[in-house]
Design a protein around this motif. Structure first.
Motif, PDB file in Angstrom:
ATOM      1  N   GLY A 199     -73.377   0.618  18.245  1.00  0.00           N
ATOM      2  CA  GLY A 199     -74.054   0.608  16.951  1.00  0.00           C
ATOM      3  C   GLY A 199     -74.090   1.983  16.309  1.00  0.00           C
ATOM      4  N   GLN A 200     -74.415   2.997  17.103  1.00  0.00           N
ATOM      5  CA  GLN A 200     -74.482   4.356  16.568  1.00  0.00           C
ATOM      6  C   GLN A 200     -73.098   4.840  16.148  1.00  0.00           C
ATOM      7  OE1 GLN A 200     -76.479   7.184  19.074  1.00  0.00           O
ATOM      8  NE2 GLN A 200     -76.407   8.769  17.522  1.00  0.00           N
ATOM      9  N   ALA A 201     -72.083   4.537  16.964  1.00  0.00           N
ATOM     10  CA  ALA A 201     -70.717   4.947  16.612  1.00  0.00           C
ATOM     11  C   ALA A 201     -70.282   4.303  15.297  1.00  0.00           C
ATOM     12  CB  ALA A 201     -69.747   4.569  17.733  1.00  0.00           C
ATOM     13  N   ILE A 202     -70.554   3.024  15.144  1.00  0.00           N
ATOM     14  CA  ILE A 202     -70.169   2.318  13.909  1.00  0.00           C
ATOM     15  C   ILE A 202     -70.875   2.940  12.709  1.00  0.00           C
ATOM     16  CG2 ILE A 202     -70.383   0.120  12.660  1.00  0.00           C
ATOM     17  CD1 ILE A 202     -69.954  -1.235  15.473  1.00  0.00           C
ATOM     18  N   THR A 203     -72.166   3.192  12.831  1.00  0.00           N
ATOM     19  CA  THR A 203     -72.923   3.779  11.723  1.00  0.00           C
ATOM     20  C   THR A 203     -72.353   5.132  11.323  1.00  0.00           C
ATOM     21  OG1 THR A 203     -74.940   2.652  12.427  1.00  0.00           O
ATOM     22  CG2 THR A 203     -75.209   4.561  10.979  1.00  0.00           C
ATOM     23  N   ALA A 246     -77.175  -2.356  27.736  1.00  0.00           N
ATOM     24  CA  ALA A 246     -78.069  -1.958  26.634  1.00  0.00           C
ATOM     25  C   ALA A 246     -77.561  -0.668  25.995  1.00  0.00           C
ATOM     26  CB  ALA A 246     -79.498  -1.783  27.141  1.00  0.00           C
ATOM     27  N   ALA A 247     -77.144   0.284  26.830  1.00  0.00           N
ATOM     28  CA  ALA A 247     -76.609   1.545  26.318  1.00  0.00           C
ATOM     29  C   ALA A 247     -75.316   1.306  25.552  1.00  0.00           C
ATOM     30  CB  ALA A 247     -76.380   2.523  27.468  1.00  0.00           C
ATOM     31  N   ALA A 248     -74.508   0.375  26.021  1.00  0.00           N
ATOM     32  CA  ALA A 248     -73.253   0.056  25.333  1.00  0.00           C
ATOM     33  C   ALA A 248     -73.533  -0.501  23.941  1.00  0.00           C
ATOM     34  CB  ALA A 248     -72.428  -0.935  26.157  1.00  0.00           C
ATOM     35  N   PHE A 249     -74.484  -1.426  23.830  1.00  0.00           N
ATOM     36  CA  PHE A 249     -74.843  -1.977  22.518  1.00  0.00           C
ATOM     37  C   PHE A 249     -75.302  -0.860  21.581  1.00  0.00           C
ATOM     38  CE2 PHE A 249     -76.257  -6.611  23.765  1.00  0.00           C
ATOM     39  CZ  PHE A 249     -75.023  -6.851  24.331  1.00  0.00           C
ATOM     40  N   GLY A 296     -76.003   4.838  29.705  1.00  0.00           N
ATOM     41  CA  GLY A 296     -74.830   5.529  29.176  1.00  0.00           C
ATOM     42  C   GLY A 296     -74.168   6.382  30.242  1.00  0.00           C
ATOM     43  N   GLU A 297     -74.999   7.024  31.085  1.00  0.00           N
ATOM     44  CA  GLU A 297     -74.451   7.831  32.173  1.00  0.00           C
ATOM     45  C   GLU A 297     -73.653   6.956  33.138  1.00  0.00           C
ATOM     46  OE1 GLU A 297     -77.544  10.118  34.045  1.00  0.00           O
ATOM     47  OE2 GLU A 297     -78.305  10.806  32.105  1.00  0.00           O
ATOM     48  N   VAL A 298     -74.184   5.775  33.440  1.00  0.00           N
ATOM     49  CA  VAL A 298     -73.478   4.857  34.338  1.00  0.00           C
ATOM     50  C   VAL A 298     -72.152   4.435  33.709  1.00  0.00           C
ATOM     51  CG1 VAL A 298     -73.549   2.554  35.395  1.00  0.00           C
ATOM     52  CG2 VAL A 298     -75.563   4.037  35.493  1.00  0.00           C
ATOM     53  N   TRP A 299     -72.154   4.104  32.414  1.00  0.00           N
ATOM     54  CA  TRP A 299     -70.927   3.687  31.734  1.00  0.00           C
ATOM     55  C   TRP A 299     -69.883   4.809  31.813  1.00  0.00           C
ATOM     56  CZ3 TRP A 299     -70.542   2.311  25.800  1.00  0.00           C
ATOM     57  CH2 TRP A 299     -69.276   1.808  25.521  1.00  0.00           C
ATOM     58  N   ALA A 309     -73.484   6.301  23.921  1.00  0.00           N
ATOM     59  CA  ALA A 309     -74.352   5.455  24.744  1.00  0.00           C
ATOM     60  C   ALA A 309     -75.454   6.309  25.371  1.00  0.00           C
ATOM     61  CB  ALA A 309     -73.534   4.743  25.808  1.00  0.00           C
ATOM     62  N   PRO A 310     -76.720   5.965  25.110  1.00  0.00           N
ATOM     63  CA  PRO A 310     -77.833   6.813  25.541  1.00  0.00           C
ATOM     64  C   PRO A 310     -78.326   6.538  26.965  1.00  0.00           C
ATOM     65  CG  PRO A 310     -78.678   4.998  24.254  1.00  0.00           C
ATOM     66  CD  PRO A 310     -77.175   4.867  24.271  1.00  0.00           C
ATOM     67  N   GLY A 311     -79.060   7.496  27.488  1.00  0.00           N
ATOM     68  CA  GLY A 311     -79.837   7.328  28.703  1.00  0.00           C
ATOM     69  C   GLY A 311     -79.042   7.075  29.968  1.00  0.00           C
TER      70      GLY A 311
END
Length: 118
Positions: free
Chosen positions: A22-26, A15-18, A92-95, A87-89
């Motif tokens: 998305g945020q990076a693309i924007t 979920a964080a990756a998605f 994102g930390e796990v990633w 990647a949030p939350g």
């Protein structure tokens, strides 16, 4: 290119990756002065599909991510790095932890899997 069927992320990391992608693309699209419609056309998506990607709501194929990176005139690896950073939350930390571990820097403690989401 149409994003894959909409489905729930497998876990918090996905979920964080998605969301990070998305945020990076924007942000990169806006920095380049490109409209969402322009990027969508270059990626063979509709503007609505592109909006779903940018909101982190679409599961884009590997080929689709490559098309987006090309349309943004950047290496795929650079887009992935940006997505990981955004990647949030806890997911994102796990990633980020898994990336560091894969790179051989496992001195950083792994986030707790039971961490509360913001």
């Amino acid at each position: 290119m149409t994003p894959g069927p909409r489905r729930r992320p497998r876990d918090a990391e996905e979920a964080a990756a998605f969301q990070g992608m998305g945020q990076a693309i924007t942000i990169i699209r806006e920095r380049r002065g490109m409209s969402r419609d322009e990027l969508a056309a270059k990626c063979e998506m509709t503007p609505t599909e592109q909006e779903q990607v940018e909101r982190g709501e679409a599961d884009v194929s590997w080929g689709g991510v490559r098309l987006i990176a090309k349309a943004l005139d950047m290496p795929l690896g650079a887009l992935m790095i940006e997505a990981e950073e955004f990647a949030p939350g806890p997911g994102g930390e796990v990633w980020r932890h898994n990336t560091r571990e894969a790179e051989g820097d496992s001195a950083i403690p792994k986030p707790r899997s039971d961490a509360a989401q913001p």
